[in-house]
Write a protein that holds these residues in place. Sequence first.
Motif, PDB file in Angstrom:
ATOM      1  N   GLN A  84       2.542 -17.160   0.104  1.00 36.95           N
ATOM      2  CA  GLN A  84       3.807 -16.446  -0.791  1.00 36.95           C
ATOM      3  C   GLN A  84       3.291 -15.742  -1.834  1.00 36.95           C
ATOM      4  OE1 GLN A  84       6.508 -19.753  -1.508  1.00 36.95           O
ATOM      5  NE2 GLN A  84       7.004 -19.991   0.411  1.00 36.95           N
ATOM      6  N   HIS A  85       2.088 -15.716  -2.448  1.00 40.98           N
ATOM      7  CA  HIS A  85       1.805 -14.902  -3.641  1.00 40.98           C
ATOM      8  C   HIS A  85       0.525 -14.203  -3.206  1.00 40.98           C
ATOM      9  CE1 HIS A  85       4.795 -17.024  -5.961  1.00 40.98           C
ATOM     10  NE2 HIS A  85       4.246 -18.461  -5.482  1.00 40.98           N
ATOM     11  N   GLY A  86      -0.548 -14.892  -2.849  1.00 39.10           N
ATOM     12  CA  GLY A  86      -1.804 -14.151  -2.792  1.00 39.10           C
ATOM     13  C   GLY A  86      -1.873 -13.201  -1.661  1.00 39.10           C
ATOM     14  N   LEU A  87      -0.749 -13.169  -0.767  1.00 40.79           N
ATOM     15  CA  LEU A  87      -0.995 -12.239   0.332  1.00 40.79           C
ATOM     16  C   LEU A  87       0.465 -11.631   0.253  1.00 40.79           C
ATOM     17  CD1 LEU A  87      -2.242 -14.384   3.429  1.00 40.79           C
ATOM     18  CD2 LEU A  87      -3.433 -12.573   1.966  1.00 40.79           C
ATOM     19  N   ARG A  88       1.084 -11.372  -0.667  1.00 38.92           N
ATOM     20  CA  ARG A  88       2.472 -10.779  -1.093  1.00 38.92           C
ATOM     21  C   ARG A  88       2.149  -9.197  -0.560  1.00 38.92           C
ATOM     22  NH1 ARG A  88       5.537 -12.206  -6.018  1.00 38.92           N
ATOM     23  NH2 ARG A  88       6.072 -13.852  -4.423  1.00 38.92           N
ATOM     24  N   GLY A  89       3.128  -8.788   0.450  1.00 35.87           N
ATOM     25  CA  GLY A  89       3.120  -7.490   0.745  1.00 35.87           C
ATOM     26  C   GLY A  89       1.749  -7.325   2.005  1.00 35.87           C
ATOM     27  N   ARG A  90       1.136  -8.226   2.053  1.00 32.06           N
ATOM     28  CA  ARG A  90       0.008  -8.122   3.583  1.00 32.06           C
ATOM     29  C   ARG A  90       0.345  -9.008   4.750  1.00 32.06           C
ATOM     30  NH1 ARG A  90      -5.586  -8.373  -0.086  1.00 32.06           N
ATOM     31  NH2 ARG A  90      -4.191  -9.428  -1.750  1.00 32.06           N
ATOM     32  N   LEU A  91       1.740  -9.377   4.689  1.00 30.92           N
ATOM     33  CA  LEU A  91       1.921 -10.477   5.640  1.00 30.92           C
ATOM     34  C   LEU A  91       2.630  -9.463   6.993  1.00 30.92           C
ATOM     35  CD1 LEU A  91       3.174 -13.593   4.003  1.00 30.92           C
ATOM     36  CD2 LEU A  91       1.196 -13.324   5.540  1.00 30.92           C
TER      37      LEU A  91
END
Length: 190
Positions: A24-31
Motif C-alpha cells: 500500500q505504500h512502498g509500491l504506490r503507483g506501481r501496482l
Amino acid sequence: MKPGKPVPLAERLVYIQVVEGLLQHGLRGRLSPRLRLRLRQAGIDVDRPLLPAYPVTLWVHCLRIIAEETWPSVPLEQAFRNLATAHVEGYGQTLIGRAVYGVMRLLGPRRLVQRLPQTLRATDNYTEALLTERGPTAYELRMNSALDCPGYSEALFEGLLRMGGGESPHATTLSVEDGHTTYLLTWTER
C-alpha cells in the motif's frame, strides 16, 4: 537464538504492517493490473482489506512476483534489492513503521543494530535472531530463516542502517545452513 520451540514453516506468519508497508505504500503507483491479478491469484487481493497476517511461504512467493513484474528488465537480485528499498520506505509510512523509524533515527546505527532482534520479532510470529558484536561498526546477525530472495534481506538491512545514520552501510550473507542465515552488518560513522 531465543529459547523456545521453533514455529514450523507451515505455521509461520508475516504480520499486516509488513504487507501493508510494501503493497500500500512502498509500491504506490506501481501496482499494474497484471501485478494485481498475479497477486490475487497467489492469495493476496490488494483491492480488498488486508488480512491480519499471511503465511510466510505465500509472502515470499508474492515478493518474487512483485520483483519480476515491477523490475522485469534487471537481474533478479537487483530487482529484489529494489524491492527491499521500496519496502523500507513504505514500511516507514505505516502507523507502526512511523513510530519504529522515529525511534531508529534517534538511536543511531549501533543501538539500532542492537535492537534488531526485537524489531524483527515484531514483524512476524517466528523470527529469532542472535547478534554478535565483531567491532564498533560490525555485527553478525544470525536468523532462523532463509529467504529465497537474493539481495532482498541485505538491501533491507542496509536501508535500516542508513535510516539510523550509518554511513556506507553494507550487509553481506556469510552463510545459509539448516534454515538459518548469518549476515555481517557493517557501516562507518558519520
